[in-house]
Design a protein around this motif. Sequence first.
Motif, PDB file in Angstrom:
ATOM      1  N   THR A 178       0.802  -1.225   0.000  1.00 57.13           N
ATOM      2  CA  THR A 178       0.000   0.000   0.000  1.00 57.13           C
ATOM      3  C   THR A 178       0.834   1.273   0.000  1.00 57.13           C
ATOM      4  OG1 THR A 178      -0.152  -0.015   2.409  1.00 57.13           O
ATOM      5  CG2 THR A 178      -1.919  -1.131   1.194  1.00 57.13           C
ATOM      6  N   LEU A 179       2.137   1.184   0.279  1.00 62.96           N
ATOM      7  CA  LEU A 179       2.980   2.375   0.367  1.00 62.96           C
ATOM      8  C   LEU A 179       3.008   3.119  -0.962  1.00 62.96           C
ATOM      9  CD1 LEU A 179       4.892   3.937   2.316  1.00 62.96           C
ATOM     10  CD2 LEU A 179       6.769   2.719   1.207  1.00 62.96           C
ATOM     11  N   GLN A 180       2.674   4.410  -0.909  1.00 58.82           N
ATOM     12  CA  GLN A 180       2.673   5.245  -2.102  1.00 58.82           C
ATOM     13  C   GLN A 180       3.689   6.366  -2.013  1.00 58.82           C
ATOM     14  OE1 GLN A 180      -1.372   6.567  -2.445  1.00 58.82           O
ATOM     15  NE2 GLN A 180      -2.103   4.583  -3.132  1.00 58.82           N
ATOM     16  N   VAL A 181       3.977   6.839  -0.790  1.00 61.06           N
ATOM     17  CA  VAL A 181       4.896   7.953  -0.600  1.00 61.06           C
ATOM     18  C   VAL A 181       5.892   7.598   0.494  1.00 61.06           C
ATOM     19  CG1 VAL A 181       5.112  10.381   0.068  1.00 61.06           C
ATOM     20  CG2 VAL A 181       3.144   9.638  -1.279  1.00 61.06           C
ATOM     21  N   LEU A 182       7.166   7.757   0.179  1.00 57.54           N
ATOM     22  CA  LEU A 182       8.241   7.539   1.143  1.00 57.54           C
ATOM     23  C   LEU A 182       9.142   8.758   1.103  1.00 57.54           C
ATOM     24  CD1 LEU A 182       9.840   5.731   3.115  1.00 57.54           C
ATOM     25  CD2 LEU A 182      11.030   4.806   1.112  1.00 57.54           C
ATOM     26  N   ASP A 183       9.228   9.472   2.222  1.00 56.48           N
ATOM     27  CA  ASP A 183      10.055  10.681   2.307  1.00 56.48           C
ATOM     28  C   ASP A 183      11.120  10.467   3.373  1.00 56.48           C
ATOM     29  OD1 ASP A 183      11.218  13.180   2.638  1.00 56.48           O
ATOM     30  OD2 ASP A 183       9.318  14.244   2.845  1.00 56.48           O
ATOM     31  N   LEU A 184      12.352  10.303   2.925  1.00 59.68           N
ATOM     32  CA  LEU A 184      13.484  10.143   3.832  1.00 59.68           C
ATOM     33  C   LEU A 184      14.455  11.313   3.679  1.00 59.68           C
ATOM     34  CD1 LEU A 184      14.183   6.334   3.258  1.00 59.68           C
ATOM     35  CD2 LEU A 184      12.854   7.397   5.083  1.00 59.68           C
ATOM     36  N   SER A 185      13.955  12.441   3.245  1.00 63.67           N
ATOM     37  CA  SER A 185      14.821  13.596   3.012  1.00 63.67           C
ATOM     38  C   SER A 185      15.422  14.113   4.320  1.00 63.67           C
ATOM     39  CB  SER A 185      14.046  14.713   2.306  1.00 63.67           C
ATOM     40  OG  SER A 185      12.908  15.095   3.043  1.00 63.67           O
ATOM     41  N   PHE A 186      16.505  14.827   4.173  1.00 58.53           N
ATOM     42  CA  PHE A 186      17.241  15.422   5.299  1.00 58.53           C
ATOM     43  C   PHE A 186      17.797  14.373   6.266  1.00 58.53           C
ATOM     44  CE2 PHE A 186      14.202  18.643   3.857  1.00 58.53           C
ATOM     45  CZ  PHE A 186      15.089  19.603   3.431  1.00 58.53           C
ATOM     46  N   ASN A 187      18.161  13.228   5.719  1.00 58.44           N
ATOM     47  CA  ASN A 187      18.866  12.186   6.462  1.00 58.44           C
ATOM     48  C   ASN A 187      20.249  12.044   5.845  1.00 58.44           C
ATOM     49  OD1 ASN A 187      17.045  10.829   8.527  1.00 58.44           O
ATOM     50  ND2 ASN A 187      15.708  10.907   6.737  1.00 58.44           N
ATOM     51  N   GLU A 188      21.072  11.234   6.434  1.00 59.66           N
ATOM     52  CA  GLU A 188      22.437  11.039   5.946  1.00 59.66           C
ATOM     53  C   GLU A 188      22.577   9.649   5.335  1.00 59.66           C
ATOM     54  OE1 GLU A 188      25.164  12.028   9.107  1.00 59.66           O
ATOM     55  OE2 GLU A 188      23.960  13.751   9.647  1.00 59.66           O
ATOM     56  N   LEU A 189      21.741   9.371   4.339  1.00 56.91           N
ATOM     57  CA  LEU A 189      21.711   8.041   3.742  1.00 56.91           C
ATOM     58  C   LEU A 189      22.952   7.746   2.911  1.00 56.91           C
ATOM     59  CD1 LEU A 189      18.001   7.917   2.523  1.00 56.91           C
ATOM     60  CD2 LEU A 189      18.938   7.221   4.726  1.00 56.91           C
ATOM     61  N   GLY A 190      23.469   8.752   2.243  1.00 57.82           N
ATOM     62  CA  GLY A 190      24.599   8.536   1.352  1.00 57.82           C
ATOM     63  C   GLY A 190      24.169   7.701   0.162  1.00 57.82           C
ATOM     64  N   ASP A 191      25.080   7.492  -0.756  1.00 57.70           N
ATOM     65  CA  ASP A 191      24.777   6.710  -1.955  1.00 57.70           C
ATOM     66  C   ASP A 191      24.364   5.286  -1.614  1.00 57.70           C
ATOM     67  OD1 ASP A 191      25.397   8.931  -3.470  1.00 57.70           O
ATOM     68  OD2 ASP A 191      27.400   8.222  -4.030  1.00 57.70           O
ATOM     69  N   ALA A 192      25.044   4.674  -0.646  1.00 60.08           N
ATOM     70  CA  ALA A 192      24.738   3.289  -0.273  1.00 60.08           C
ATOM     71  C   ALA A 192      23.334   3.165   0.308  1.00 60.08           C
ATOM     72  CB  ALA A 192      25.770   2.771   0.722  1.00 60.08           C
ATOM     73  N   GLY A 193      22.914   4.138   1.117  1.00 62.89           N
ATOM     74  CA  GLY A 193      21.579   4.109   1.701  1.00 62.89           C
ATOM     75  C   GLY A 193      20.493   4.299   0.655  1.00 62.89           C
ATOM     76  N   VAL A 194      20.741   5.205  -0.285  1.00 64.14           N
ATOM     77  CA  VAL A 194      19.775   5.432  -1.367  1.00 64.14           C
ATOM     78  C   VAL A 194      19.664   4.173  -2.225  1.00 64.14           C
ATOM     79  CG1 VAL A 194      19.312   6.772  -3.454  1.00 64.14           C
ATOM     80  CG2 VAL A 194      20.084   7.927  -1.381  1.00 64.14           C
ATOM     81  N   LYS A 195      20.801   3.553  -2.510  1.00 67.76           N
ATOM     82  CA  LYS A 195      20.786   2.313  -3.297  1.00 67.76           C
ATOM     83  C   LYS A 195      20.002   1.228  -2.558  1.00 67.76           C
ATOM     84  CE  LYS A 195      23.717  -0.964  -5.692  1.00 67.76           C
ATOM     85  NZ  LYS A 195      25.074  -1.351  -6.065  1.00 67.76           N
TER      86      LYS A 195
END
Length: 102
Positions: free
Chosen positions: A70-87
Amino acid sequence: MEQVEQVIAALEGNTESSVVLATPLEPRDLSRFCSALSRCWKVRLLVMRGVQMRKAEVESVMAALEGNTTLQVLDLSFNELGDAGVKTCLIALTLGDGKDGP
């Protein structure tokens, strides 16, 4: 801390379709949050802006979302995910849609 408790309680009651968390999670709270999130199938919106998440934390959240359709929107902005976290997010979300992945 109060907001975290309220969000966890709502998830545990499986009543929330929108989850907005703006408070950094302590490790024990992250574990409880992810456990509750994994059992709440109604979540359509998950906002975790600026909660000081890094790759390890995002892995836990993505694992908790496994099977959520059911997830339609995921907002993880303003975190320190880095490239590995985004991947990690992209792989988890791509695999979660029933496709073979990137």
